[in-house]
Design an enzyme around this catalytic site. Sequence first.
Site, PDB file in Angstrom:
ATOM      1  N   GLY A  33       0.823  -1.207   0.000  1.00 18.18           N
ATOM      2  CA  GLY A  33       0.000   0.000   0.000  1.00 18.18           C
ATOM      3  C   GLY A  33       0.850   1.247   0.000  1.00 18.18           C
ATOM      4  N   ASN A  34       0.211   2.372   0.281  1.00 14.55           N
ATOM      5  CA  ASN A  34       0.932   3.643   0.333  1.00 14.55           C
ATOM      6  C   ASN A  34       0.276   4.542   1.378  1.00 14.55           C
ATOM      7  OD1 ASN A  34      -1.074   5.529  -1.086  1.00 14.55           O
ATOM      8  ND2 ASN A  34      -0.904   3.818  -2.507  1.00 14.55           N
ATOM      9  N   ARG A  35       0.893   5.689   1.613  1.00 17.75           N
ATOM     10  CA  ARG A  35       0.480   6.552   2.723  1.00 17.75           C
ATOM     11  C   ARG A  35      -0.573   7.592   2.360  1.00 17.75           C
ATOM     12  NH1 ARG A  35       3.936   5.534   6.801  1.00 17.75           N
ATOM     13  NH2 ARG A  35       6.031   4.843   6.232  1.00 17.75           N
ATOM     14  N   SER A  36      -1.131   7.524   1.187  1.00 13.38           N
ATOM     15  CA  SER A  36      -2.109   8.552   0.800  1.00 13.38           C
ATOM     16  C   SER A  36      -3.336   8.510   1.713  1.00 13.38           C
ATOM     17  CB  SER A  36      -2.531   8.328  -0.652  1.00 13.38           C
ATOM     18  OG  SER A  36      -3.507   9.279  -0.998  1.00 13.38           O
ATOM     19  N   ALA A 103      -3.753   7.525  -5.079  1.00 11.53           N
ATOM     20  CA  ALA A 103      -2.409   6.976  -5.278  1.00 11.53           C
ATOM     21  C   ALA A 103      -2.599   5.497  -5.623  1.00 11.53           C
ATOM     22  CB  ALA A 103      -1.582   7.141  -4.017  1.00 11.53           C
TER      23      ALA A 103
END
Length: 231
Positions: A33-36, A103
């Site tokens: 995943g990502n931090r968006s 994102a």
Amino acid sequence: ALGLLSPQDLAGQRFVISAGGTREPIDPVRFLGNRSTGRFGIALALAAAHRGASVDLVACNVDAALLPHHPTITIHEAGSARELQAHMVRLADGAQVVIMTAAVADFRPATATESKLKKDGTVPEFDLVENPDILHGLASDRDHGAYVVGFAAETGDEHGSVLDYGRAKAKKKGADLLVVNRVGETSGFGDVETAITILDRFGEIRAEAGGSKSQMAGVVINTIISSRTGD
Ligand code: CTP
Ligand code: CA
């Protein structure tokens, strides 16, 4: 009440906005995943709704406490890039404006295991495959008829500035507008001030501004409206 004070200049228009970050399953409990957080997309959804638009907000793994409650915002939940793509392609049909702030993970594990990976003395290895480029697809196949807007968070490095990378991406993606979000130690991610440059598909600057995410959302919407009418 706030909405009644705003000009209802977007009445009768439907916006489709993606927000948050995709999660690509590794096994039933883990993901890439990502931090968006989804804050910019949510600010855009509210700004459009306050001006009379109806909004389909496709939320990817957004904290429920951040999701807006507004009578003309419909929330659709998506997990992975492929789920997000299915929502966007379906909802874009007949919309006036489509905005991709999400994102999207560029890669996903080729296969997600059905049972939880165990720590058994060997280090697991997994292959990645490329996810579909949703924005590029929406910008290439125009049967939906919507105005297409992308986002790019750039830092710049020793090979190029934020603007260099933004221009290259604007031309590559082919969206009507690309909002370049300058990401540094003090701006871009989280609940902080944001600096944006809005480029057209030729890489020409249409707007530059800095401020809060809700102020920047207003700038993005105004630039969409003026660019769309060829102003
Ligand atoms: N995007 C998308 N589908 C993808 C990747 C990105 O729709 N698979 C969209 C994002 O929602 C965003 C825009 O494309 O609106 C730019 O995303 P970004 O990650 O900056 O672009 P990439 O082409 O993936 O380039 P990079 O190598 O910098 O990650
Ligand atoms: Ca990417």
